[in-house]
Scaffold this motif. Structure first.
Motif, PDB file in Angstrom:
ATOM      1  N   TYR A   1       0.825  -1.212   0.000  1.00  0.00           N
ATOM      2  CA  TYR A   1       0.000   0.000   0.000  1.00  0.00           C
ATOM      3  C   TYR A   1       0.856   1.258   0.000  1.00  0.00           C
ATOM      4  O   TYR A   1       0.484   2.276  -0.592  1.00  0.00           O
ATOM      5  CB  TYR A   1      -0.956  -0.011   1.200  1.00  0.00           C
ATOM      6  CG  TYR A   1      -2.362  -0.381   0.787  1.00  0.00           C
ATOM      7  CD1 TYR A   1      -3.356   0.567   0.711  1.00  0.00           C
ATOM      8  CD2 TYR A   1      -2.672  -1.694   0.444  1.00  0.00           C
ATOM      9  CE1 TYR A   1      -4.638   0.235   0.305  1.00  0.00           C
ATOM     10  CE2 TYR A   1      -3.942  -2.034   0.032  1.00  0.00           C
ATOM     11  CZ  TYR A   1      -4.924  -1.069  -0.028  1.00  0.00           C
ATOM     12  OH  TYR A   1      -6.187  -1.403  -0.447  1.00  0.00           O
TER      13      TYR A   1
ATOM     14  N   ARG B   1      -5.595   5.153  -0.030  1.00  0.00           N
ATOM     15  CA  ARG B   1      -5.563   4.767   1.373  1.00  0.00           C
ATOM     16  C   ARG B   1      -6.656   5.417   2.205  1.00  0.00           C
ATOM     17  O   ARG B   1      -6.904   5.018   3.337  1.00  0.00           O
ATOM     18  CB  ARG B   1      -4.188   5.089   1.963  1.00  0.00           C
ATOM     19  CG  ARG B   1      -3.165   3.983   1.696  1.00  0.00           C
ATOM     20  CD  ARG B   1      -1.766   4.412   2.000  1.00  0.00           C
ATOM     21  NE  ARG B   1      -1.609   4.917   3.358  1.00  0.00           N
ATOM     22  CZ  ARG B   1      -0.496   5.497   3.802  1.00  0.00           C
ATOM     23  NH1 ARG B   1       0.536   5.652   2.976  1.00  0.00           N
ATOM     24  NH2 ARG B   1      -0.411   5.917   5.028  1.00  0.00           N
TER      25      ARG B   1
ATOM     26  N   GLY C   1      -9.738   5.039   1.711  1.00  0.00           N
ATOM     27  CA  GLY C   1     -10.806   4.052   1.842  1.00  0.00           C
ATOM     28  C   GLY C   1     -12.188   4.670   1.714  1.00  0.00           C
ATOM     29  O   GLY C   1     -12.474   5.447   0.801  1.00  0.00           O
TER      30      GLY C   1
ATOM     31  N   VAL D   1      -8.113  -3.443  -2.470  1.00  0.00           N
ATOM     32  CA  VAL D   1      -8.831  -3.562  -1.206  1.00  0.00           C
ATOM     33  C   VAL D   1      -9.389  -4.976  -1.046  1.00  0.00           C
ATOM     34  O   VAL D   1      -9.458  -5.517   0.068  1.00  0.00           O
ATOM     35  CB  VAL D   1      -9.938  -2.492  -1.102  1.00  0.00           C
ATOM     36  CG1 VAL D   1     -11.116  -2.800  -2.007  1.00  0.00           C
ATOM     37  CG2 VAL D   1     -10.403  -2.349   0.335  1.00  0.00           C
TER      38      VAL D   1
ATOM     39  N   THR E   1      -8.154  -7.186   2.109  1.00  0.00           N
ATOM     40  CA  THR E   1      -9.131  -7.660   3.081  1.00  0.00           C
ATOM     41  C   THR E   1      -9.081  -9.182   3.221  1.00  0.00           C
ATOM     42  O   THR E   1      -9.155  -9.718   4.326  1.00  0.00           O
ATOM     43  CB  THR E   1     -10.549  -7.216   2.673  1.00  0.00           C
ATOM     44  OG1 THR E   1     -10.568  -5.793   2.538  1.00  0.00           O
ATOM     45  CG2 THR E   1     -11.564  -7.640   3.719  1.00  0.00           C
TER      46      THR E   1
ATOM     47  N   THR F   1     -14.856  -2.914   2.227  1.00  0.00           N
ATOM     48  CA  THR F   1     -14.346  -3.442   0.963  1.00  0.00           C
ATOM     49  C   THR F   1     -15.406  -3.372  -0.126  1.00  0.00           C
ATOM     50  O   THR F   1     -15.129  -2.938  -1.250  1.00  0.00           O
ATOM     51  CB  THR F   1     -13.882  -4.893   1.156  1.00  0.00           C
ATOM     52  OG1 THR F   1     -12.921  -4.930   2.201  1.00  0.00           O
ATOM     53  CG2 THR F   1     -13.287  -5.455  -0.119  1.00  0.00           C
TER      54      THR F   1
ATOM     55  N   GLN G   1     -16.007   0.297  -1.174  1.00  0.00           N
ATOM     56  CA  GLN G   1     -14.899   0.837  -1.968  1.00  0.00           C
ATOM     57  C   GLN G   1     -14.839   0.210  -3.354  1.00  0.00           C
ATOM     58  O   GLN G   1     -14.581   0.899  -4.355  1.00  0.00           O
ATOM     59  CB  GLN G   1     -13.585   0.635  -1.214  1.00  0.00           C
ATOM     60  CG  GLN G   1     -13.467   1.489   0.041  1.00  0.00           C
ATOM     61  CD  GLN G   1     -12.334   1.058   0.947  1.00  0.00           C
ATOM     62  OE1 GLN G   1     -11.189   0.940   0.516  1.00  0.00           O
ATOM     63  NE2 GLN G   1     -12.641   0.807   2.213  1.00  0.00           N
TER      64      GLN G   1
ATOM     65  N   LEU H   1      -6.897  -3.891   6.299  1.00  0.00           N
ATOM     66  CA  LEU H   1      -8.017  -3.666   5.389  1.00  0.00           C
ATOM     67  C   LEU H   1      -9.257  -4.400   5.869  1.00  0.00           C
ATOM     68  O   LEU H   1      -9.174  -5.460   6.493  1.00  0.00           O
ATOM     69  CB  LEU H   1      -7.664  -4.134   3.975  1.00  0.00           C
ATOM     70  CG  LEU H   1      -6.798  -3.205   3.098  1.00  0.00           C
ATOM     71  CD1 LEU H   1      -7.533  -1.910   2.836  1.00  0.00           C
ATOM     72  CD2 LEU H   1      -5.448  -2.920   3.721  1.00  0.00           C
TER      73      LEU H   1
END
Length: 428
Positions: free
Chosen positions: A63, A71, A73, A96, A100, A115, A118, A311
């Motif tokens: 990341y 970042r 999110g 993401v 996750t 997640t 996003q 995440l």
């Protein structure tokens, strides 16, 4: 607008909403399948949890190198809805998703709504860019992406629709995005289910008549929910601020968070608080001897995981915390345990995310109408008592929750204390 113009607008929203819903539903299906596989693999190989610090180090490095622009999110998504000119990078969706899944594979306590939201928003923004839509249409498609992601990942299209409208601005519903959001949420859910995904079936509580004594108990219940929501919000944001200040490098922050989770895991002596924790939610509906500290353990596990930068989302951990807390409060107040767990799991997230309407609907979609009107009462009161804070600091607000004059401008929760008000405008 004449009839032909209305028909064209209706057709446009149905088409764009269906496209957004289709890609959201497919993305959620892939995500949920991978998440289930990762969880089952971890349960079969529990020693993987010891590698969570290393996973944090690697994820943080990835990341740090390729994810700087994403970042933010969910907060990036909300900022983009209101003021963003740049397109949300397409790489947000796969990054993401992978992050996750790896968080859950190694035992981090996180959810899945972040997640899904996003992924949905980044995919919707790509569709908006491809079709060269107007800025106002783009904002509505982003709301549809939020709705499609949320509704499809939980199997709750109505709640997903309202969440997409409600989460953007505290205390307001963006009805202009209602049709695309509803279309995306319904289509997304149909696609996810059509691809063979089965959602968790929750127990259905028995109906309870609302009497004056029961109402009094629910008000006390709401105070407890609000207190824990504040603890979760302040704990997560506070830990994140401290770590960012003292440990500037993201990979090290995440590695330290992984060490913290491993330490908590050994201290608790159980794996119940790792990952999503769905079995713990189901247990809270039935176990009248559930340990009183169960909700606190899950809260600490999740605060450490998310505060360190791993995440995932907050919904399912908050469902766990809320259901366990609801179980305890129901026993203390003489309410049915299953109803207390159902109300608690929805109301805690409602208070933490400032979305009481969406979560009241979500409770109905998950456990049935017997949860009404209790969940709406508790969610609303807890939402008000939580104050002007939330798990998404980028949520906008135009008027304080308990009324008063409009603010001089719509501001993010994180900037609320610095925002002037229109003192000349009378409360409405």
């Amino acid at each position: 607008m004449n009839i032909s113009g209305s028909a064209r607008a209706l057709g446009q929203w149905l088409l764009l909403g269906a496209i957004v819903g289709g890609v959201c539903g497919a993305a959620s299906a892939v995500f949920l399948a991978l998440l289930e596989a990762a969880t089952e693999f971890r349960l079969a190989h529990e020693s993987l949890v010891y590698a969570l610090p290393l996973a944090g180090l690697v994820l943080g490095a990835v990341y740090g190198r390729w994810g700087a622009s994403i970042r933010g999110g969910n907060n990036l998504v909300l900022d983009t809805v209101h003021e963003g000119d740049a397109v949300i990078p397409l790489r947000m969706a796969p990054m993401v998703l992978l992050g996750t899944v790896l968080t859950h594979l190694f035992g981090g306590s996180a959810g899945r709504e972040g997640t899904a939201v996003q992924m949905g928003a980044s995919l919707a923004d790509q569709i908006a860019w491809r079709f060269r839509v107007a800025p106002e249409t783009r904002r509505e498609l982003l709301a549809a992406g939020i709705a499609g992601g949320f509704g499809s990942v939980f199997g709750t299209p109505l709640a997903g629709t309202v969440f997409g409208l409600e989460v953007v601005c505290v205390g307001r519903l963006g009805y202009e995005a209602l049709l695309p959001a509803l279309t995306a949420a319904v289509v997304g859910d149909l696609v996810t289910r059509g691809l063979g995904i089965h959602h968790t079936a929750y127990p259905v509580p028995q109906a309870l008549a609302l009497t004056l004594p029961v109402l009094g108990k629910w008000l006390v219940f709401a105070v407890g929910i609000a207190g824990v929501a504040v603890a979760f919000i302040e704990g997560t944001h506070g830990l994140k601020r401290v770590l960012e200040r003292r440990v500037p490098w993201l990979p090290v922050r995440m590695a330290l968070g992984g060490l913290g989770v491993v330490g908590l895991w050994k201290l608790a002596g159980t794996s119940d608080y790792l990952g999503l924790g769905v079995p713990g939610i189901l247990r809270a509906f039935e176990d009248v001897s559930l340990p009183w500290g169960t909700f606190a353990w899950k809260l600490v596990f999740t605060v450490v995981t998310l505060g360190a930068g791993f995440l995932g989302g907050e919904v399912t951990p908050l469902f766990f915390i809320g259901a366990a807390l609801g179980n305890v409060l129901a026993r203390l107040l003489g309410l049915p345990v299953d109803l207390g767990a159902a109300v608690g799991m929805a109301a805690l997230f409602a208070a933490a995310a400032n979305t009481p309407l969406a979560l009241s609907l979500m409770a109905v979609e998950l456990v049935g109408a017997s949860v009404l009107p209790h969940v709406a009462i508790v969610a609303t009161v807890a939402y008000l008592l939580t104050g002007h804070r939330g798990i998404y600091p980028s949520q906008r607000i135009a008027r304080k929750k308990l009324g008063g004059p409009l603010l001089d401008r719509i501001v993010a929760l994180r900037d609320l204390h610095a925002a002037p008000r229109k003192e000349s405008e009378a409360p409405r």
